[in-house]
Design a protein around this motif. Sequence first.
Motif, PDB file in Angstrom:
ATOM      1  N   GLN A 342      42.876  28.936  35.650  1.00 33.24           N
ATOM      2  CA  GLN A 342      42.301  29.546  34.449  1.00 33.24           C
ATOM      3  C   GLN A 342      43.022  30.844  34.068  1.00 33.24           C
ATOM      4  OE1 GLN A 342      40.232  27.919  32.775  1.00 33.24           O
ATOM      5  NE2 GLN A 342      39.336  26.462  34.200  1.00 33.24           N
ATOM      6  N   LEU A 343      43.620  31.496  35.063  1.00 32.06           N
ATOM      7  CA  LEU A 343      44.258  32.807  34.823  1.00 32.06           C
ATOM      8  C   LEU A 343      45.725  32.759  35.232  1.00 32.06           C
ATOM      9  CD1 LEU A 343      41.373  35.066  36.217  1.00 32.06           C
ATOM     10  CD2 LEU A 343      41.850  34.538  33.822  1.00 32.06           C
ATOM     11  N   GLN A 344      46.424  31.737  34.741  1.00 30.78           N
ATOM     12  CA  GLN A 344      47.810  31.534  35.162  1.00 30.78           C
ATOM     13  C   GLN A 344      48.700  32.738  34.858  1.00 30.78           C
ATOM     14  OE1 GLN A 344      50.708  29.862  32.885  1.00 30.78           O
ATOM     15  NE2 GLN A 344      49.431  28.923  31.307  1.00 30.78           N
ATOM     16  N   HIS A 345      48.474  33.378  33.709  1.00 33.51           N
ATOM     17  CA  HIS A 345      49.361  34.476  33.322  1.00 33.51           C
ATOM     18  C   HIS A 345      49.179  35.705  34.202  1.00 33.51           C
ATOM     19  CE1 HIS A 345      49.424  32.091  29.485  1.00 33.51           C
ATOM     20  NE2 HIS A 345      50.696  32.319  29.668  1.00 33.51           N
ATOM     21  N   VAL A 346      47.974  35.912  34.709  1.00 34.19           N
ATOM     22  CA  VAL A 346      47.766  37.041  35.627  1.00 34.19           C
ATOM     23  C   VAL A 346      48.671  36.885  36.845  1.00 34.19           C
ATOM     24  CG1 VAL A 346      46.110  38.231  37.107  1.00 34.19           C
ATOM     25  CG2 VAL A 346      45.388  37.399  34.870  1.00 34.19           C
ATOM     26  N   PHE A 347      48.693  35.692  37.421  1.00 36.84           N
ATOM     27  CA  PHE A 347      49.495  35.441  38.614  1.00 36.84           C
ATOM     28  C   PHE A 347      50.988  35.527  38.310  1.00 36.84           C
ATOM     29  CE2 PHE A 347      45.421  33.872  39.812  1.00 36.84           C
ATOM     30  CZ  PHE A 347      45.371  33.897  41.201  1.00 36.84           C
ATOM     31  N   ARG A 348      51.401  34.956  37.208  1.00 34.82           N
ATOM     32  CA  ARG A 348      52.829  34.961  36.880  1.00 34.82           C
ATOM     33  C   ARG A 348      53.308  36.368  36.532  1.00 34.82           C
ATOM     34  NH1 ARG A 348      53.813  30.264  32.598  1.00 34.82           N
ATOM     35  NH2 ARG A 348      55.994  30.732  33.098  1.00 34.82           N
ATOM     36  N   PHE A 349      52.521  37.089  35.720  1.00 36.51           N
ATOM     37  CA  PHE A 349      52.892  38.459  35.367  1.00 36.51           C
ATOM     38  C   PHE A 349      52.983  39.330  36.616  1.00 36.51           C
ATOM     39  CE2 PHE A 349      50.721  37.953  30.952  1.00 36.51           C
ATOM     40  CZ  PHE A 349      51.873  37.381  30.441  1.00 36.51           C
ATOM     41  N   ALA A 350      52.000  39.222  37.516  1.00 36.81           N
ATOM     42  CA  ALA A 350      51.977  40.052  38.722  1.00 36.81           C
ATOM     43  C   ALA A 350      53.205  39.782  39.593  1.00 36.81           C
ATOM     44  CB  ALA A 350      50.698  39.809  39.517  1.00 36.81           C
ATOM     45  N   CYS A 351      53.613  38.515  39.690  1.00 40.04           N
ATOM     46  CA  CYS A 351      54.814  38.177  40.465  1.00 40.04           C
ATOM     47  C   CYS A 351      56.062  38.793  39.840  1.00 40.04           C
ATOM     48  CB  CYS A 351      54.975  36.657  40.555  1.00 40.04           C
ATOM     49  SG  CYS A 351      53.796  35.856  41.650  1.00 40.04           S
TER      50      CYS A 351
END
Length: 757
Positions: A342-351
Amino acid sequence: MENSRIFVIEGEPGYGKSTLARKILYDWCNDPSVRLRGVKILIFLPMRQLGGTNSIFEAIRKLLLQGSEPWLNEIDVEGMLCKPAMPSVLILLDGYDEYPDRETKDTYIEEILQGRQLEHLRVMVTTRLSYMDDKYLRKSLWVRLTGFDEKAGQTYITKVVFNGSMEKGSKFMDILQSNSILKHLSKVPLFFVMFAHMTHEDKTFKSLTSVTEVFKKIVLSFHVHMKAKLLNPEEISSFEHLQKCHDRLDEIACEWLLNGTNQLKAVGIKLKLGKDLYNHYVRIGILVEESSDCFGNAHGGKIVRFFHKIFCEWYAAHYLANHLSAREANDLELLQGMDPMQLQHVFRFACGLSKVAGEKIIKYLEGIVEGKTFAIVCMAEQDKTSKRFNKTLEALTSSGKTYIHGRDSNLLQWSTVCTLEAAGSRSIRIECIVLDQAFARTEEDGIVLTSGTRLPPISTLEAIWIETEDGREFSDNDVGKVLSYMSQSKQTKTVHFQNCLLPMQISKIHLKSSDGIKVTWEPFDCLFRLDFENGEWETVDAKVLERMKSETTKLKKIRNKINHSDTDFDEKKPHVIIKLLSLYKSYRKVDKDKIVLDSGISLPNFGTAERVQVDTEIGRELNEEEVVKLIKYSQKSQELKELRFYRCLMPLHVDVPSKQSSRSIKVMWETGYDYRYILNFHTGRWHLQEYYSSNARRIADQENAEKLQKNNGNNEREIADKEYSEEKDTHTNLISFSNHISNIMMLALLIRCSYSS
């Protein structure tokens, strides 16, 4: 919408759900020619503003009527909506995923969606994928927004950004398509529109290699656009300071996502952020103020939200990256509160923002269900050239089957495609891709999946399996497109189709470019291989034909339509004798000397069946004329010995014309209530042949029949019992044998394929 009370619009973040909802509202208000058919009243409610309201009537009064019609109360609203003669009403609920009380049980929204409240009104709902319960989706019509394709993107940018210049639009799109990251992001309308407007004159965007870099440029453009309007040096200095100092905004964004909140009172947020920082982000447009109680109501105060949830995820990712970078390696409590689907962009941005945080996130994702493929995508936000990245790609793609399921979220399907593309670009072998009910169609630039994601030709792909829902039909051209797609891979060895209906012969024009590829088809428990010389299917396992000769062939109740010619039996060709053909809940009627099945298919004759059973729904009534037509129909089949009716209600007298009684066939009727009758052709009446009340009685009857045979040579009863028992057994055997495809197709294949064998 005429066929369903609930209509759902699904889509990933940024795909235009709310924009479409507002366009529907705008057109309904301003353009009568495009109004929803029959809708007289349209009620638009942003669901993020419905938190704390106790009824739909309270929500309508507060959000829509308090400013203009303050004297109306909830009872007045209820009285109007519940009138029996109320004209057609549509309630448009925008943003189910943003509804603050979504996790609360028995809300009035749930009552409306389940039809327990205002069941006479129609409802349209917009939502992100996977937020609405399946129990709602099963009862509704729904569409899924799949974003911009290349044609839609070029049309938009040519018209809006380049003032109709096709040359400039095409040039920009060519650059966009040449960058794999930008190519994927351009499918998200929100990203595409912002990026196109902000960077069409900026040549540096071609070098961007990650989603993090792209979004960083988008956010920077918000600041640069506003900064260009400032003239005072002190103002510019203060602006630059506020642009960098957003730690408090990061924390608030993360709290909002974890708590499921998407808006708060402006006064509270201003206190937390400070007046200067608050005004800065409202000024550039990343934070948006709006009325809390109703549109334009000055007494309701103000609430504040992010311009779009993706911006909230961007700042929450900063908090996550800082949090993980400062903590011990095992401190993943914050991650466990976030759903990566549901929060794919949070994980990708943080990486992309922190290498240390990225390592922890990737390790966490590799340990959860469906996380490994997404971990590859997150890894790509850091360094696509590392040995670890290549090793992980190789482990996922070259040592078995890579599955893409139809039930997968858009994110998961997209992540898998990204992984496969990355492997192909690095010359990593891809053993097999299995499209498990994920295949939508084939186009020039690749296979389109159910999510709208395109799987482009991959040079290192060795095999593809297309497993569809039972009975899906492929035309000759459809098969040709799949073969053409696979021929673009230098390594392709196998194309396999499963559970689908294919043409009995593939045109040779589709086989020219596919020479050397093994094409197989498994419509049920039998494997067929395509003969490239004649385009016909040949059976790989000849034993299956022998097994089918001795088993019951059932024509089950089916919905899938196949070509009429596939059910014809050519009596000039060699026959395979079918022991028992059962029309299992598939018989509809007899029409002009043909049996019409429930699917609409006409069965011209019974082919080489020795026995036919018409097995209807319990209690279905057949009249005398219909029974006579079925007997007449049976005379066409020279091999037929017995016609049996099961579980239906028959006329007590059947007047069979002398022509039909000339050839001896046995016509039987089993009521389903322990009685079996046989038709006397001369009297036209049914005679009780057998009564069996239990298994014990049947065993006793069999023993008696054996004694009769020994005593006086009368073995008729034993033969009848033996045949009945065998046929009951073969019914059971075939249920497991043909559970993947309509048996009408199986029967056609049996006859057709036996010719070549």
